[in-house]
Motif scaffolding. Structure first.
Motif, PDB file in Angstrom:
ATOM      1  N   ALA A  13       4.184  16.882 -94.505  1.00 51.35           N
ATOM      2  CA  ALA A  13       4.580  17.389 -95.822  1.00 51.35           C
ATOM      3  C   ALA A  13       5.639  18.483 -95.733  1.00 51.35           C
ATOM      4  N   GLY A  14       6.205  18.708 -94.545  1.00 53.16           N
ATOM      5  CA  GLY A  14       7.324  19.632 -94.402  1.00 53.16           C
ATOM      6  C   GLY A  14       6.959  21.073 -94.151  1.00 53.16           C
ATOM      7  N   MET A  15       5.738  21.331 -93.680  1.00 54.88           N
ATOM      8  CA  MET A  15       5.309  22.701 -93.414  1.00 54.88           C
ATOM      9  C   MET A  15       5.036  22.901 -91.931  1.00 54.88           C
ATOM     10  N   LYS A  16       5.019  24.157 -91.518  1.00 56.63           N
ATOM     11  CA  LYS A  16       4.702  24.533 -90.144  1.00 56.63           C
ATOM     12  C   LYS A  16       3.276  25.068 -90.073  1.00 56.63           C
ATOM     13  N   SER A  17       2.672  24.961 -88.904  1.00 57.31           N
ATOM     14  CA  SER A  17       1.342  25.547 -88.749  1.00 57.31           C
ATOM     15  C   SER A  17       1.121  26.013 -87.324  1.00 57.31           C
ATOM     16  N   VAL A  18       0.283  27.040 -87.222  1.00 51.92           N
ATOM     17  CA  VAL A  18      -0.237  27.505 -85.942  1.00 51.92           C
ATOM     18  C   VAL A  18      -1.749  27.409 -86.034  1.00 51.92           C
ATOM     19  N   VAL A  19      -2.348  26.713 -85.087  1.00 53.86           N
ATOM     20  CA  VAL A  19      -3.803  26.587 -85.035  1.00 53.86           C
ATOM     21  C   VAL A  19      -4.304  27.387 -83.840  1.00 53.86           C
ATOM     22  N   GLU A  20      -5.199  28.327 -84.097  1.00 54.60           N
ATOM     23  CA  GLU A  20      -5.827  29.049 -82.998  1.00 54.60           C
ATOM     24  C   GLU A  20      -7.084  28.314 -82.578  1.00 54.60           C
ATOM     25  N   LEU A  21      -7.077  27.780 -81.353  1.00 52.05           N
ATOM     26  CA  LEU A  21      -8.313  27.309 -80.755  1.00 52.05           C
ATOM     27  C   LEU A  21      -9.039  28.541 -80.245  1.00 52.05           C
ATOM     28  N   ALA A  34       5.877  16.632 -85.332  1.00 53.05           N
ATOM     29  CA  ALA A  34       4.576  17.303 -85.411  1.00 53.05           C
ATOM     30  C   ALA A  34       4.847  18.787 -85.198  1.00 53.05           C
ATOM     31  N   ASP A  35       5.168  19.468 -86.286  1.00 54.40           N
ATOM     32  CA  ASP A  35       5.601  20.868 -86.235  1.00 54.40           C
ATOM     33  C   ASP A  35       4.377  21.772 -86.149  1.00 54.40           C
ATOM     34  N   VAL A  36       3.722  21.724 -84.991  1.00 55.46           N
ATOM     35  CA  VAL A  36       2.417  22.352 -84.812  1.00 55.46           C
ATOM     36  C   VAL A  36       2.407  23.131 -83.502  1.00 55.46           C
ATOM     37  N   VAL A  37       1.885  24.347 -83.559  1.00 53.40           N
ATOM     38  CA  VAL A  37       1.633  25.133 -82.356  1.00 53.40           C
ATOM     39  C   VAL A  37       0.129  25.331 -82.224  1.00 53.40           C
ATOM     40  N   ALA A  79       3.344  34.976 -68.802  1.00 49.21           N
ATOM     41  CA  ALA A  79       2.578  35.912 -67.976  1.00 49.21           C
ATOM     42  C   ALA A  79       2.793  37.367 -68.380  1.00 49.21           C
ATOM     43  N   PHE A  80       3.779  37.631 -69.242  1.00 46.64           N
ATOM     44  CA  PHE A  80       4.130  39.001 -69.595  1.00 46.64           C
ATOM     45  C   PHE A  80       4.294  39.138 -71.111  1.00 46.64           C
ATOM     46  N   PRO A  81       4.070  40.326 -71.637  1.00 43.32           N
ATOM     47  CA  PRO A  81       4.198  40.541 -73.081  1.00 43.32           C
ATOM     48  C   PRO A  81       5.568  40.157 -73.639  1.00 43.32           C
ATOM     49  N   TYR A  82       6.657  40.524 -72.940  1.00 47.14           N
ATOM     50  CA  TYR A  82       7.993  40.208 -73.425  1.00 47.14           C
ATOM     51  C   TYR A  82       8.164  38.705 -73.595  1.00 47.14           C
ATOM     52  N   ASP A  83       7.723  37.957 -72.592  1.00 45.41           N
ATOM     53  CA  ASP A  83       7.837  36.497 -72.658  1.00 45.41           C
ATOM     54  C   ASP A  83       6.919  35.917 -73.725  1.00 45.41           C
ATOM     55  N   ALA A  84       5.712  36.475 -73.845  1.00 45.65           N
ATOM     56  CA  ALA A  84       4.754  35.939 -74.805  1.00 45.65           C
ATOM     57  C   ALA A  84       5.314  35.984 -76.226  1.00 45.65           C
ATOM     58  N   LYS A  85       5.903  37.102 -76.584  1.00 48.90           N
ATOM     59  CA  LYS A  85       6.424  37.237 -77.942  1.00 48.90           C
ATOM     60  C   LYS A  85       7.627  36.320 -78.172  1.00 48.90           C
ATOM     61  N   GLY A  86       8.584  36.350 -77.276  1.00 48.15           N
ATOM     62  CA  GLY A  86       9.790  35.542 -77.457  1.00 48.15           C
ATOM     63  C   GLY A  86       9.527  34.053 -77.398  1.00 48.15           C
ATOM     64  N   LEU A  87       8.645  33.644 -76.509  1.00 44.27           N
ATOM     65  CA  LEU A  87       8.318  32.223 -76.391  1.00 44.27           C
ATOM     66  C   LEU A  87       7.485  31.733 -77.569  1.00 44.27           C
ATOM     67  N   LEU A  88       6.582  32.569 -78.072  1.00 44.61           N
ATOM     68  CA  LEU A  88       5.797  32.173 -79.241  1.00 44.61           C
ATOM     69  C   LEU A  88       6.700  31.994 -80.454  1.00 44.61           C
ATOM     70  N   PRO A 131       5.354  19.474 -81.093  1.00 46.15           N
ATOM     71  CA  PRO A 131       4.040  20.071 -80.827  1.00 46.15           C
ATOM     72  C   PRO A 131       4.060  20.901 -79.547  1.00 46.15           C
ATOM     73  N   VAL A 132       3.546  22.130 -79.643  1.00 44.86           N
ATOM     74  CA  VAL A 132       3.557  23.060 -78.515  1.00 44.86           C
ATOM     75  C   VAL A 132       2.138  23.570 -78.273  1.00 44.86           C
TER      76      VAL A 132
END
Length: 658
Positions: free
Chosen positions: A410-418, A446-449, A484-493, A502-503
């Protein structure tokens, strides 16, 4: 069979007849072609056409329908060109899947039809996602999804109904109760009188409709749909019908008592309605012959077009390129102040700034709203973005992942926390069979993280400590990220959320509150497929990711005499093979360190790649170091013994001395 046509004009009654007749005539032709060996398989809906046709006629053209393999009437009523349907069944290019899938295993945004996959259940949760998007975007639309009585035994059915009821989603759950799930009769499928009775258990309105009566199907579904558009809610509809042919033609119907076949033959939806229209003067033999001749000509012409179309010429480039939606990476550079934050803060910041960046981004997960998630990553998000966008979910991983897929359609993005990466096993099917394959099959992103808190070192035992990335690096169509590092975690997310594919985003729990780093305060991105060189040296290449990077740093600090290339992969799919090969060709020695158990892990594939592409540069065998091939134990001493960390130093020194 009685037909109550009050308030239906003659033109509409005739239109319903034509819509009902057309799939019947196509089916009869397909059965002939099947016997001639011109098509490979056929799932017949003869006897059930009134349901697909009536439901489709009752919906607006812009409303989504998710049919099954016996719902030809959905496709014909939405007026898909027949040559495209025939080409789809023959595996031709003008079909909908470029020859990659068969039957009705496809979707088309043009006609707002989302076909099934063979696992039957996932489309129910996908319908939830489409309907959720309708509610969030204030559209007065319903979504109709089909299943059979056999499919109601699947967990996806119950999860999807529960979500739809809790969130009051405008979904029509259409159950075609045709008496048999392949050869298994209903008394071996469920132990209640009517499937519609199950609606009570979910606080859901339900109806029973004669599925062979086109007028009853059309009028009652029209009324229900009109009501649901004004007052959004899910409705369970059981259509009583019968399958007059085998589950598919090869299976036959010998398991069905002849008396039952004879009884339902008298209820044929086409013959009964045709007889009624003749009795009321809307039809006569001349008109029937004319209509059938017109359809016959249309079918013959479109078959000829499909048969004359060239066979697909396989091309490796096209096949490989269609696994993922093309994504033009957009770089956002940080311009603000730098501050030292923890890994967990970096994830939270990235998520929050992405919510600000994308108005159509929805976050879903267990306990993530007011509670802020079990790790408090989404604490304060409800106050910032509201409960429409930050959604607590029932405990039903499978249907929530499917709902995310529906949002994407339907054209929306989502992040699902397992809540824990281990729990993705309860939603494994939609990840590897729906998210991963949709773009390759019919071009749907599948625009899903999926956020995957993972990893050992905290004494959480076998069900909360796995690092299960290898389950997904094996599956084409999924991107796998593991910072593995905070800098990467934020930029990669941030980049994961921008990417329409899908990521699976792995976050090691043991790093959440133990690792700190200077990180830009504002929004930025880091591209996938680019490894990070943590250290450089000529003695050995150490390749790793996640918490294992920090294990390697500890050992290198202990042995300053070792000058190593320490490569943090950061993303496992796509993999930065260039960085790996360049390092190995420079040092001649390589050790691959992973937290996951050894056999079948990513280290094995990297080792094979190095052997294939860098063999002549090696001065020693490729060394893999991983955790034990056992489940992860709870006891701290047992866990320490399990982890690769306890064996890395010895293996590294042995490699250096080789």
């Amino acid at each position: 069979m009685e037909f109550n046509v009050n308030f239906l004009d003659k033109d509409l009654q005739l239109q319903l007849y034509k819509a009902l007749l057309k799939p019947r005539l196509i089916e009869e032709k397909m059965l002939l072609l099947l016997r001639q060996g011109k098509i490979s398989k056929w799932f017949s809906g003869i006897g059930q056409e009134a349901i697909a046709v009536g439901v489709t006629m009752a919906l607006n053209a812009k409303e989504y329908i998710l049919p099954m393999h016996r719902n030809l009437g959905v496709f014909t009523t939405r007026e898909i060109p027949l040559y495209r349907l025939f080409a789809q069944w023959q595996g031709k290019a003008s079909g909908f899947t470029k020859g990659r899938d068969r039957s009705f295993h496809f979707g088309t945004q043009e006609y707002k039809i989302i076909g099934m996959i063979s696992h039957l259940g996932p489309q129910l949760g996908v319908a939830d996602g489409i309907a959720l998007a309708s509610r969030l975007n204030h559209k007065k639309e319903v979504t109709a999804v089909f299943t059979g009585e056999g499919g109601t035994s699947e967990g996806d059915f119950h999860e999807a109904l529960n979500i739809a009821s809790v969130w009051q989603l405008p979904v029509l759950f259409c159950v075609e109760n045709n008496g048999y799930g392949l050869s298994t009769p209903t008394n071996e499928q469920y132990n209640c009188e009517h499937i519609a009775d199950r609606g009570k258990g979910y606080g859901m309105e339900s109806h029973i409709i004669d599925g062979n009566n086109i007028i009853e199907v059309y009028t009652k579904v029209s009324d229900i749909a009109k009501s649901v558009r004004e007052l959004p809610r899910p409705v369970l509809i059981e259509f009583k019908t019968f399958r007059m042919r085998g589950h598919e033609e090869a299976s036959g119907t010998k398991y069905v008592p002849q008396a039952l076949m004879d009884e339902w033959a008298m209820k044929d939806p086409v013959e009964n309605y045709e007889r009624f229209l003749k009795d009321t003067g809307i039809l006569n033999e001349e008109l029937i012959v004319s209509i059938k001749a017109e359809f016959s000509d249309e079918i013959t012409h479109n078959l000829q077009v499909a048969f004359e179309e060239d066979e697909i010429v396989s091309g490796l480039t096209n096949e490989l390129n269609d696994v993922f939606q093309n994504f033009d990476y957009q770089e956002f550079n940080a311009k603000s102040i730098i501050k030292e934050i923890r890994f967990i803060d970096a994830v939270s910041e990235g998520l929050k700034q992405s919510m600000q960046q994308h108005d159509n981004l929805i976050i879903m997960g267990q306990d993530i709203a007011e509670y802020g998630g079990v790790f408090k990553i989404t604490e304060g998000f409800v106050e910032a973005f509201g409960k429409d966008r930050v959604r607590n979910t029932p405990i039903c991983e499978s249907a929530i992942i499917e709902t995310a897929m529906g949002l994407s359609i339907a054209g929306m993005k989502s992040v699902v926390e397992l809540q824990f990466a281990d729990f993705v096993s309860s939603g494994f099917n939609p990840v590897v069979n729906y998210l991963a394959k949709s773009h390759y099959r019919w071009g749907q992103v599948a625009d899903v993280v999926l956020r995957m808190p993972c990893g050992a070192g905290v004494g959480a035992g076998p069900f909360h400590s796995q690092t299960n990335e290898a389950w997904f690096t094996k599956t084409p169509g999924l991107k796998v990220v593991y910072p593995a590092f905070p800098y990467d975690a934020k930029g990669l997310l941030n980049n994961a959320i921008n990417d329409p594919n899908p990521v699976l985003f792995f976050e090691h729990k043991g790093l959440y509150r133990t690792i700190r780093q200077d990180v830009p305060a504002d929004y930025y991105t880091i591209p996938f497929g680019k490894a990070s060189a943590i250290k450089t040296g000529m003695h050995v290449s150490i390749i790793s990711y996640g918490a294992a990077i920090h294990w390697a740093l500890e050992i290198l600090d202990k042995h300053p005499e070792i000058e190593a290339d320490l490569i943090d992969l950061r993303t496992l799919c796509p993999l930065d093979t260039e960085a790996i090969y360049n390092s190995v060709k420079k040092t001649g020695r390589v050790i691959i360190l992973q937290e996951d158990s050894l056999f079948g892990g990513i280290a094995s594939d990297i080792s094979a790649l190095i052997a294939e592409h860098c063999f002549e540069s090696l001065d020693a065998p490729v060394k893999r170091v991983a955790s034990l091939d056992t489940p992860i134990p709870f006891n701290k001493a047992l866990e320490a013994q399990y982890l690769a960390k306890s064996r890395f130093e010895t293996a590294l020194l042995e490699l250096i001395d080789y």
